[in-house]
Scaffold this motif. Structure first.
Motif, short mmCIF file in Angstrom:
data_model
loop_
_atom_site.label_atom_id
_atom_site.label_comp_id
_atom_site.label_asym_id
_atom_site.label_seq_id
_atom_site.Cartn_x
_atom_site.Cartn_y
_atom_site.Cartn_z
N GLU A 116 43.84 36.22 36.45
CA GLU A 116 43.24 37.55 36.96
C GLU A 116 44.29 38.45 37.06
O GLU A 116 44.17 39.52 36.71
CB GLU A 116 42.68 37.26 38.44
N ARG A 117 45.53 38.28 37.48
CA ARG A 117 46.77 38.99 37.59
C ARG A 117 46.87 39.91 36.11
O ARG A 117 46.98 41.09 36.12
CB ARG A 117 48.11 38.57 38.14
N LEU A 118 47.20 38.78 35.09
CA LEU A 118 47.15 39.34 33.85
C LEU A 118 46.22 40.27 33.27
O LEU A 118 46.46 41.43 32.52
CB LEU A 118 47.23 38.27 32.84
N VAL A 119 44.92 39.96 33.57
CA VAL A 119 43.66 40.82 33.26
C VAL A 119 43.83 41.93 33.98
O VAL A 119 43.72 43.29 33.29
CB VAL A 119 42.35 40.05 33.41
N ARG A 120 44.07 42.10 35.28
CA ARG A 120 44.03 43.42 35.92
C ARG A 120 45.18 44.42 35.25
O ARG A 120 45.01 45.62 35.33
CB ARG A 120 44.15 43.05 37.36
N GLU A 121 46.34 43.67 34.95
CA GLU A 121 47.53 44.64 34.50
C GLU A 121 47.32 45.13 33.26
O GLU A 121 47.65 46.37 32.75
CB GLU A 121 48.74 43.67 34.41
N CYS A 122 46.16 44.50 32.42
CA CYS A 122 46.17 44.80 31.14
C CYS A 122 44.91 45.68 30.60
O CYS A 122 44.70 46.23 29.55
CB CYS A 122 46.10 43.59 29.93
N PRO A 124 41.73 47.94 30.32
CA PRO A 124 41.73 49.47 30.20
C PRO A 124 40.55 49.96 31.18
O PRO A 124 39.83 49.28 31.78
CB PRO A 124 41.31 49.73 28.66
N GLU A 125 40.50 51.40 30.95
CA GLU A 125 39.50 51.94 31.91
C GLU A 125 38.01 51.79 31.45
O GLU A 125 36.93 51.71 32.39
CB GLU A 125 39.41 53.39 32.02
N SER A 126 37.75 51.20 30.38
CA SER A 126 36.43 50.69 29.92
C SER A 126 35.85 49.43 30.63
O SER A 126 34.73 49.54 30.73
CB SER A 126 36.32 50.41 28.35
N VAL A 127 36.88 48.59 31.21
CA VAL A 127 36.34 47.54 31.90
C VAL A 127 35.70 47.84 33.19
O VAL A 127 36.68 48.39 34.17
CB VAL A 127 37.64 46.57 32.14
N ARG A 128 34.52 47.58 33.61
CA ARG A 128 34.02 48.08 34.92
C ARG A 128 33.73 46.91 35.95
O ARG A 128 33.48 46.97 37.00
CB ARG A 128 32.62 48.82 34.85
N HIS A 129 33.47 45.65 35.30
CA HIS A 129 33.28 44.30 35.96
C HIS A 129 34.38 43.21 35.72
O HIS A 129 34.45 42.90 34.55
CB HIS A 129 31.72 43.91 35.83
N LEU A 130 34.85 42.81 36.69
CA LEU A 130 35.92 41.71 36.55
C LEU A 130 35.08 40.49 37.32
O LEU A 130 34.93 40.47 38.38
CB LEU A 130 37.29 41.75 37.42
N ILE A 131 34.78 39.39 36.65
CA ILE A 131 34.07 38.20 36.98
C ILE A 131 35.04 37.01 36.91
O ILE A 131 35.55 36.51 35.88
CB ILE A 131 32.58 38.03 36.05
N VAL A 132 35.14 36.52 38.22
CA VAL A 132 36.31 35.45 38.26
C VAL A 132 35.47 34.19 38.86
O VAL A 132 34.56 34.19 39.56
CB VAL A 132 37.34 35.78 39.28
N LEU A 133 36.27 33.15 38.50
CA LEU A 133 35.63 31.77 38.81
C LEU A 133 35.92 31.33 40.40
O LEU A 133 35.67 30.29 40.83
CB LEU A 133 36.22 30.63 37.95
N ALA A 134 36.80 32.12 40.89
CA ALA A 134 37.29 31.87 42.46
C ALA A 134 37.44 33.00 43.46
O ALA A 134 37.13 34.25 42.82
CB ALA A 134 38.50 30.96 42.44
N LEU A 143 41.83 46.44 43.65
CA LEU A 143 41.71 46.84 42.60
C LEU A 143 41.08 48.45 42.40
O LEU A 143 40.97 49.16 43.64
CB LEU A 143 40.08 46.27 42.46
N PRO A 144 41.45 49.04 41.25
CA PRO A 144 41.12 50.51 41.15
C PRO A 144 39.51 50.67 41.50
O PRO A 144 38.86 49.84 41.21
CB PRO A 144 41.55 50.88 39.76
N VAL A 145 39.28 51.91 41.88
CA VAL A 145 37.83 52.24 42.24
C VAL A 145 36.75 51.82 41.12
O VAL A 145 35.71 51.93 41.36
CB VAL A 145 37.91 53.58 42.66
N THR A 146 37.31 52.01 40.00
CA THR A 146 36.34 52.14 38.83
C THR A 146 36.13 50.49 38.53
O THR A 146 35.19 50.29 37.72
CB THR A 146 36.92 52.47 37.61
N LEU A 147 36.85 49.56 38.98
CA LEU A 147 36.43 47.93 38.75
C LEU A 147 36.05 47.33 39.93
O LEU A 147 36.45 47.53 41.22
CB LEU A 147 37.77 47.58 38.33
#
Length: 527
Positions: A116-122, A124-134, A143-147
């Protein structure tokens, strides 16, 4: 084996294949079991969950997961919703991960908590949803307000609802190949291309419900996805997926799980053959191996020692199984003859066919629709260049013999092949060049004692600087995928260049590993 399903979309195909498979049939992935009927039900629920986020047909969703049952559920849930899956190597360094996520133009990312940390760092603004297993790590920044962050399990609580109509020709997946002379390319494959490859593999290998397949390859590669996972589901066979290859335990694992067939590639066969002989080498349940390449000098000895029959193929992510060499039609040292789905030729630099025995570039084209890729994502020029004169240009060099058997010689592409992985010279060079002590760099492959190649970099020091090889490797670790970190560092005064200022890598390769080259595995510096 005759084709027993008519579905051409992945969602419909899974429904049909799971319903006719034995009720107990399923996969063991990293030690966890997932039945095919359960997979079908989970795919339904996740399709509804993805729909609840507003994800629409054709949206791209990156997947950053190790092999696990959730990976399969996400894969087929995305397909059933009509979304485009983009599976990425979780071990990619920051440089490459940032490129993948940006180039894919993903709307959402599914990842394990450890990434998750790697994905958050990398991301771009096009990503609106972060779906995590935990649950989230409290140590992570806000998180930024766009995510928006979601738990994957929460998405499985949604009803399937009405799903978008999915066409067999719709893109199902984008698989990133290793970059060669430029950035990595995203290979766009349709639903029917995926289904066709799985069916082709089952027919070629004659897999049935009595089989149990084994693979150690990752699910961001086409090998494990379509020639193991989907092939097993298509045949109603069992499946075992491990995250790592263990040469010492390979045959014991096969015995423990009743494995009847396995996939191989890279140096795997050489490594297995170099293991100390055991009295019970031939006492195993395996009947068949599928892949390439098994070195011709050990081919027959391998089959005899382990009582297994090998089927070799030649292909790529773009064009799947171009040639095949099953046990009943073989010429050891070749990659077989054109499969029933492809034409294959060898051409010169003007795309004129070469006579038998004369090397050139290997080209291929399908004999019917739905058997190859539909282009490189967001790379129209590269797509057109690869498909010129109505042949897909593989970038590989070889020749056809008098009987139409293909002999693979080497790669025209600027890539390094190490232990079954294609490594981008472009990526390695970009990361090495970021080090302040480096003025110029060339990355290339040199022969490995385990077959294939190891990564070498020739570097020119920056003015007034001294290159410390160990420090340079430390710079690469974390920024590069682990298997792409160079083994050898060679410090030179200048790189050989053409008049147009291109590095003449063939000259560097011809010099091999000269005295004074620093070897990471030996951790010595003889300069």
């Amino acid at each position: 084996m005759a084709e027993t399903t008519v579905a051409r979309t992945l969602g419909d195909w899974l429904r049909e294949a799971a319903s006719r498979a034995p009720r107990e049939a399923g996969a063991v992935i990293a030690g966890r079991h997932l039945g095919y009927r359960e997979l079908d039900a989970r795919a339904d629920r996740l399709a509804g969950g993805f729909a609840s986020l507003g994800l629409r047909r054709g949206d791209r969703v990156c997947v950053v997961l190790d092999a696990c049952p959730e990976f399969l559920a996400v894969w087929f849930g995305l397909a059933r919703r009509g979304l485009v899956e983009v599976p990425l190597n979780p071990g990619a360094g920051r440089y490459l991960m940032r490129y993948y996520l940006g180039h894919a133009g993903a709307t959402a990312v599914v990842c394990d908590a450890r990434y998750e940390r790697l994905v958050r760092e990398c991301a771009p603004e096009s990503v609106r949803h972060l779906i995590v297993l935990a649950e989230p790590d409290p140590g992570l920044p806000d998180l930024p307000v766009t995510l928006t962050r979601h738990r994957l399990s929460d998405l499985e609580t949604h009803a399937t609802g009405d799903l978008a109509e999915v066409d067999p020709a719709d893109p199902a997946v984008i698989l990133y190949t290793s970059g060669t002379t430029g950035p990595p390319k995203g290979v766009r494959l349709s639903h029917r291309a995926n289904v066709n490859l799985a069916r082709h593999t089952v027919g070629l290998m004659d897999y049935t419900t009595a089989d149990r397949l084994y693979s150690v390859f990752p699910l961001f590669h086409s090998n494990a996805r379509y020639c193991s996972v989907m092939a097993a589901i298509e045949a109603g066979a069992g499946l075992v997926l491990d995250r790592r290859f263990s040469a010492g335990r390979f045959w014991d694992i096969c015995r423990e799980h009743g494995i009847t067939a396995f996939n191989y590639q890279g140096a795997m066969m050489s490594i297995l053959f170099k293991q100390p002989p055991r009295a019970d080498d031939a006492d195993n349940p395996v009947r068949a191996g599928f892949g390439a390449p098994c070195p011709p000098e050990i081919f027959t000895a391998f089959e005899d020692r382990f009582a297994v029959r090998l089927t070799e193929i030649y292909g790529s992510t773009e064009v799947s199984i171009v040639t095949d060499m099953p046990p009943w039609r073989r010429r050891i040292g070749t990659a077989g003859t054109a499969s029933r789905n492809y034409e294959v030729a060898v051409v010169d630099e003007r795309d004129e066919p070469q006579p038998p025995g004369v090397p050139g570039e290997i080209v291929a084209r399908p004999v019917r629709p739905g058997w190859m890729f539909d282009g490189y994502h967001d790379m129209a020029v590269e797509t057109a260049r690869s498909w010129r004169n109505l042949w897909f240009h593989t970038g590989d060099r070889g020749y056809l013999d008098d009987s139409g058997f293909l002999v693979f010689l080497d790669r025209l592409k600027d890539t390094v092949r190490r232990r079954g992985e294609n490594i981008s010279s472009w990526e390695v060079e970009r990361v090495v060049a970021e080090h302040p002590s480096v003025s110029a760099v060339a990355a290339y492959g040199v022969p490995s004692e385990l077959s294939e190649e190891d990564v070498m970099v020739a570097v020119v020091p920056a003015e007034g600087a001294r290159v410390d090889p160990a420090q340079l490797i430390g710079h690469c670790e974390g920024a590069l995928t682990s298997f792409a970190v160079p083994r050898y560092v060679r410090v030179v005064d200048a790189l050989p260049m053409t008049p147009s200022q291109r590095v003449e890598k063939y000259k560097l390769r011809a010099e091999g590993v000269p005295p004074g080259t620093w070897d990471r595995e030996g951790a010595t510096d003889e300069r």
